[in-house]
Design a protein around this motif. Structure first.
Motif, PDB file in Angstrom:
ATOM      1  N   UNK A   1       0.837  -1.217   0.000  1.00 33.55           N
ATOM      2  CA  UNK A   1       0.000   0.000   0.000  1.00 33.55           C
ATOM      3  C   UNK A   1       0.868   1.263   0.000  1.00 33.55           C
ATOM      4  N   UNK A   2       2.110   1.143  -0.519  1.00 38.86           N
ATOM      5  CA  UNK A   2       2.992   2.308  -0.549  1.00 38.86           C
ATOM      6  C   UNK A   2       2.763   3.193  -1.764  1.00 38.86           C
ATOM      7  N   UNK A   3       1.971   2.709  -2.699  1.00 42.51           N
ATOM      8  CA  UNK A   3       1.808   3.499  -3.931  1.00 42.51           C
ATOM      9  C   UNK A   3       0.424   4.136  -4.003  1.00 42.51           C
ATOM     10  N   UNK A   4      -0.190   4.302  -2.822  1.00 46.45           N
ATOM     11  CA  UNK A   4      -1.556   4.835  -2.769  1.00 46.45           C
ATOM     12  C   UNK A   4      -1.486   6.320  -2.393  1.00 46.45           C
ATOM     13  N   UNK A   5      -1.830   7.223  -3.324  1.00 45.52           N
ATOM     14  CA  UNK A   5      -1.647   8.660  -3.053  1.00 45.52           C
ATOM     15  C   UNK A   5      -2.339   9.118  -1.779  1.00 45.52           C
ATOM     16  N   UNK A   6      -3.563   8.690  -1.534  1.00 50.78           N
ATOM     17  CA  UNK A   6      -4.302   9.233  -0.382  1.00 50.78           C
ATOM     18  C   UNK A   6      -3.743   8.732   0.947  1.00 50.78           C
ATOM     19  N   UNK A   7      -2.896   7.702   0.929  1.00 47.91           N
ATOM     20  CA  UNK A   7      -2.298   7.221   2.177  1.00 47.91           C
ATOM     21  C   UNK A   7      -0.940   7.857   2.446  1.00 47.91           C
ATOM     22  N   UNK A   8      -0.471   8.668   1.519  1.00 46.50           N
ATOM     23  CA  UNK A   8       0.805   9.377   1.732  1.00 46.50           C
ATOM     24  C   UNK A   8       0.509  10.734   2.354  1.00 46.50           C
ATOM     25  N   UNK A   9       0.277  10.739   3.646  1.00 46.43           N
ATOM     26  CA  UNK A   9      -0.049  11.988   4.341  1.00 46.43           C
ATOM     27  C   UNK A   9       1.181  12.480   5.088  1.00 46.43           C
ATOM     28  N   UNK A  10       1.082  13.694   5.609  1.00 44.13           N
ATOM     29  CA  UNK A  10       2.241  14.347   6.220  1.00 44.13           C
ATOM     30  C   UNK A  10       3.031  13.452   7.159  1.00 44.13           C
ATOM     31  N   UNK A  11       2.311  12.750   8.031  1.00 40.83           N
ATOM     32  CA  UNK A  11       3.000  11.954   9.043  1.00 40.83           C
ATOM     33  C   UNK A  11       3.284  10.542   8.552  1.00 40.83           C
ATOM     34  N   UNK A  12       3.053  10.258   7.275  1.00 42.68           N
ATOM     35  CA  UNK A  12       3.270   8.903   6.770  1.00 42.68           C
ATOM     36  C   UNK A  12       4.097   8.935   5.490  1.00 42.68           C
ATOM     37  N   UNK A  13       5.011   9.935   5.405  1.00 46.80           N
ATOM     38  CA  UNK A  13       5.795  10.072   4.181  1.00 46.80           C
ATOM     39  C   UNK A  13       7.108   9.304   4.230  1.00 46.80           C
ATOM     40  N   UNK A  14       7.550   8.932   5.412  1.00 49.10           N
ATOM     41  CA  UNK A  14       8.746   8.099   5.514  1.00 49.10           C
ATOM     42  C   UNK A  14       8.697   7.352   6.847  1.00 49.10           C
ATOM     43  N   UNK A  15       9.769   6.659   7.166  1.00 43.86           N
ATOM     44  CA  UNK A  15       9.760   5.881   8.415  1.00 43.86           C
ATOM     45  C   UNK A  15      10.932   6.288   9.301  1.00 43.86           C
ATOM     46  N   UNK A  16      10.747   7.369  10.065  1.00 40.91           N
ATOM     47  CA  UNK A  16      11.803   7.801  10.985  1.00 40.91           C
ATOM     48  C   UNK A  16      11.959   6.807  12.122  1.00 40.91           C
ATOM     49  N   UNK A  17      13.026   6.997  12.886  1.00 39.30           N
ATOM     50  CA  UNK A  17      13.197   6.216  14.118  1.00 39.30           C
ATOM     51  C   UNK A  17      12.461   6.938  15.239  1.00 39.30           C
ATOM     52  N   UNK A  18      11.461   6.297  15.792  1.00 42.33           N
ATOM     53  CA  UNK A  18      10.751   6.863  16.947  1.00 42.33           C
ATOM     54  C   UNK A  18      11.572   6.568  18.196  1.00 42.33           C
ATOM     55  N   UNK A  19      11.775   7.605  18.993  1.00 43.53           N
ATOM     56  CA  UNK A  19      12.651   7.468  20.153  1.00 43.53           C
ATOM     57  C   UNK A  19      12.116   8.335  21.285  1.00 43.53           C
ATOM     58  N   UNK A  20      12.167   7.816  22.495  1.00 46.64           N
ATOM     59  CA  UNK A  20      11.740   8.615  23.640  1.00 46.64           C
ATOM     60  C   UNK A  20      12.727   9.776  23.818  1.00 46.64           C
ATOM     61  N   UNK A  21      12.236  10.996  24.103  1.00 46.84           N
ATOM     62  CA  UNK A  21      13.150  12.145  24.237  1.00 46.84           C
ATOM     63  C   UNK A  21      14.242  11.912  25.281  1.00 46.84           C
ATOM     64  N   UNK A  22      13.939  11.177  26.351  1.00 50.76           N
ATOM     65  CA  UNK A  22      14.975  10.932  27.372  1.00 50.76           C
ATOM     66  C   UNK A  22      16.117  10.094  26.802  1.00 50.76           C
ATOM     67  N   UNK A  23      15.772   9.090  25.991  1.00 47.97           N
ATOM     68  CA  UNK A  23      16.814   8.270  25.356  1.00 47.97           C
ATOM     69  C   UNK A  23      17.642   9.106  24.381  1.00 47.97           C
ATOM     70  N   UNK A  24      16.928   9.994  23.661  1.00 48.36           N
ATOM     71  CA  UNK A  24      17.636  10.853  22.703  1.00 48.36           C
ATOM     72  C   UNK A  24      18.570  11.803  23.443  1.00 48.36           C
TER      73      UNK A  24
END
Ligand code: SF4
Length: 708
Positions: free
Chosen positions: A594-617
């Motif tokens: 489902x990566x080639x679906x235009x309506x699913x490419x929204x601001x928060x779903x444009x790539x796959x960052x590393x999610x990290x707790x701010x304390x760990x960062x």
């Protein structure tokens, strides 16, 4: 007069298989809406199902058979392809099959079957014919990436791989959900409409919902239940401690346990090692909280439990699922109203899932292994190719290069294949290394029956759908492609054979409830609703052990019980600031597609960052948005940091299935390539669970540092 028409159909993206109404205009343009008249779904569906039309009409779809014409294969080459007609494609593939066989013999053919095939009741018949005709020696599938632990546990506990008791949401007063995020995934191994509505109803009637997860998941809210944060890959010890505390405090149902269980003493001996106090440090859940959950679960008037991929993908998913069953049994909730039930639907699949052998293991050069649901460990696919055992691979509805661990290694291995045939709806990453790419229909273009839901429905029904529209261009259903391929190498032509019916298996199974396929087709919306599951069915029909008792501690698990203590000690010894990687599911993709679906490419779903707790960062001097390197013994990827306070400190998360750089044939996906986090996963011997072949995919140790 309007030239539009409507068709009752259903979604085949994820397990609820929601009812939809398709409207088709004179130009065969399709729009989809939730089917308000559906007797179970009643208008529930999500944006992914509704937006499937963008996949059906996507100009980047595969529309014709393709044959590779160069360049020479290497790990990172992308094939250039020539369009063929079907007849030429079958002829050329048959020639290549014969050449491989002449050079290497009969035992070098393998198949890989991806997750969408499970939602396709017609695919199996053609695939089975082809596998028999070509002589497929090695079978692999996506199940070893997310669920085979469940089959491995149930086959030994209940005597059948196909019994997976589901929560009785309509009556439960306490629902314990482990490693599952129903708002995002819509649940797996339990098929229910509007799962969050079910959670709300439990809370509304005074019940409780508790999610055990390494992050504060989207499912939790005052109206839908609370989260208890757990360290990844420690679910087994949490479950053991729950049972330990329940038994130690005599909150269990001794009479029920003795009446329905065997080898109870061995179970109790195992959990005796894991008190709440002992596991608190390893699980990250304090002993008081564990004891509270244990007491509330045991005392509820109907408590149910479910675990999903967050548990399955760890190192001990089979043992964890065993203890899920045991938690239900020791508290007297297994096969009881409000607890966990068996829902056979239109066919009691539990009766055909008995293990074929007490010792399914066999010796290979990669160690002593087994198959599960017919599949070898997916994490050995590269090994089988590198060793020369597999020379030709047929891949249907799967994208192993992105969905399995170790993309770089797999790429090198796939480049060595003498024949790679990909059957798919998209020119996905795996197809870039293929010799032939064959265009399959999507689910709007084929008839089907929701056979995937047998055994999992909270509100059982069976639904037929006709093809909503004729296939675009040269797209063909998988049963036809595989059937014709089988014919090209000497089998019967499926179109010439009066006996070939891709839904013949479903028809045989429907006969058990006195229904024919034609009768189902004639019903309103092509749906037949069956009675809700009754508690007594679990022991009466589901459990297959000879004496109808549940094996509370299968001898089959003995070596793994000892190993559990070794892993516990390793976890205890880990440094306090260690980081563990989990996978993050989103509402904007499914597995690796489902990566080639235009309506699913929204601001928060444009790539796959590393999610990290701010304390760990902060401890590592990392700011939000910084480019970082995530690395471990197996590989490294470059990503950006995204602060995420929903995570338990010590846990980082990325979404898998990304890494479309260079695959310009999927234009939207390649504009938002992301990185393939599966580079950080182990592969090869030792990288999967012995009992179930399940790949280790969560709770992976990683280091994170600035990229430069
Ligand atoms: S919940 Fe799943 S089955 Fe239902 S519409 Fe969404 S993607 Fe389709």
């Amino acid at each position: 007069m309007s030239e539009t028409r409507t068709v009752h159909t259903y979604c085949r993206i994820c397990e609820p298989t929601c009812g939809l109404v398709a409207t088709v205009d004179a130009d065969d343009r399709v729009t989809l809406k939730p089917d308000k008249s559906h007797p179970v779904h009643g208008g529930f569906a999500c944006h992914k199902g509704i937006n499937f039309t963008e996949i059906h009409h996507d100009p980047d779809r595969l529309n014709h058979p393709l044959a590779r014409r160069g360049p020479a294969k290497s790990a990172n080459t992308i094939g250039s392809f020539e369009q063929l007609d079907w007849s030429s494609a079958f002829t050329q593939i048959a020639e290549r099959i014969n050449a491989v066989r002449a050079k290497h013999g009969d035992d070098v053919f393998a198949m890989y079957t991806g997750n969408p095939s499970a939602f396709n009741a017609t695919a199996r018949e053609g695939a089975r014919r082809f596998a028999g005709q070509v002589g497929v020696r090695y079978a692999f599938g996506s199940g070893t990436q997310d669920c085979t632990n469940k089959f491995a546990a149930s086959e030994r506990v209940f005597g059948t791989a196909n019994l997976h008791p589901i929560p009785d949401f309509a009556h439960t007063r306490y629902f314990l959900s482990i490693g599952c995020n129903p708002r995002i995934s819509h649940m797996s191994f339990v098929h229910t409409t509007d799962p969050m509505g079910k959670m709300r109803d439990i809370v509304k009637r005074g019940g409780k919902v508790v999610y055990i997860n390494p992050r504060r998941i989207e499912s939790a809210s005052p109206a839908t239940g609370e989260v208890v944060l757990i360290k990844p890959d420690t679910d087994l010890y949490f479950l053991a401690a729950l049972i330990h505390e329940i038994v130690a405090n005599r909150w269990h149902d001794e009479a029920y346990l003795r009446a329905h269980g065997s080898r109870v003493g061995e179970l109790l001996a195992f959990v005796a090692n894991y008190s709440a106090d002992r596991v608190a440090g390893v699980t990250g859940i304090d002993a008081t909280t564990i004891r509270t959950i244990a007491r509330e679960f045991a005392s509820a008037e109907g408590a149910s439990v479910h675990c999903s991929t967050g548990v399955n993908m760890g190192r001990q998913g089979t043992l964890a699922y065993w203890l899920v069953h045991m938690l239900s049994l020791v508290t007297g909730n297994l096969g009881q109203r409000g607890g966990n039930l068996y829902s056979p639907g239109y066919f009691p699949a539990a009766t055909v899932g008995k293990p074929k052998s007490d010792d399914p293991f066999f010796d290979t050069e990669f160690g002593r292994i087994r198959t599960i649901t017919g599949s070898l460990p997916g994490n050995l696919l590269a090994d089988y190719i590198e060793s020369g055992k597999v020379k030709a691979l047929f891949c249907m509805s799967g994208n192993p290069l992105l969905s399995m661990g170790g993309e770089s290694r797999l790429r090198k291995a796939f480049a060595k294949l003498e024949l790679l045939v990909v059957i798919d709806i998209y020119p996905n990453a795996t197809s870039t290394l293929a010799d032939f790419v064959l265009p399959a229909t999507d689910w709007l273009e084929r008839e089907d029956v929701n056979a995937i839901s047998v055994g999992f429905h909270t509100e059982p029904y069976v639904q037929y759908t006709p093809a909503v529209v004729a296939p675009v261009a040269e797209r063909k259903p998988e049963w036809w492609i595989y059937g014709k391929l089988a014919a090209a190498i000497g089998g019967a032509d499926p179109e010439a054979s009066a006996t070939f019916d891709p839904l013949s298996r479903v028809s045989r199974q429907l006969a058990g409830i006195g229904l024919t396929l034609d009768e189902l087709k004639a019903k309103e919306g092509h749906v037949f609703r069956m009675p809700d599951p009754e508690p007594e069915l679990l022991f009466a029909i589901g459990v297959q052990n000879g004496n109808k008792s549940v094996d509370c501690c299968p001898e089959f698990f003995t070596p793994d019980l000892a190993q559990a203590e070794v892993i516990f000690n390793e976890l205890e010894a880990e440094p306090a600031d260690a980081l563990k990687l989990i996978t993050l599911r989103t509402n904007y993709m499914v597995n690796s597609w489902m990566h080639n679906v235009p309506s699913l490419k929204r601001d928060h779903a444009l790539d796959n960052p590393l999610h990290m707790h701010p304390d760990d960062a902060a401890r590592r001097g990392l700011a939000a948005g910084k480019e970082i390197r995530v690395s471990n013994h197996y590989g490294s990827v470059i990503a950006t940091v995204k602060f995420d306070e929903t995570l338990r400190p010590g846990v980082v998360a990325m979404t898998h299935g990304w890494g479309h750089g260079g695959n310009s044939r999927m234009r939207i996906a390649s504009n938002h390539p992301g990185v393939n986090v599966n580079e950080l996963l182990p592969t090869g011997p030792g990288s999967f669970e012995r009992l179930s072949n399940q790949s280790f995919m969560t709770g992976i140790p990683v280091d994170v540092a600035l990229a430069s």
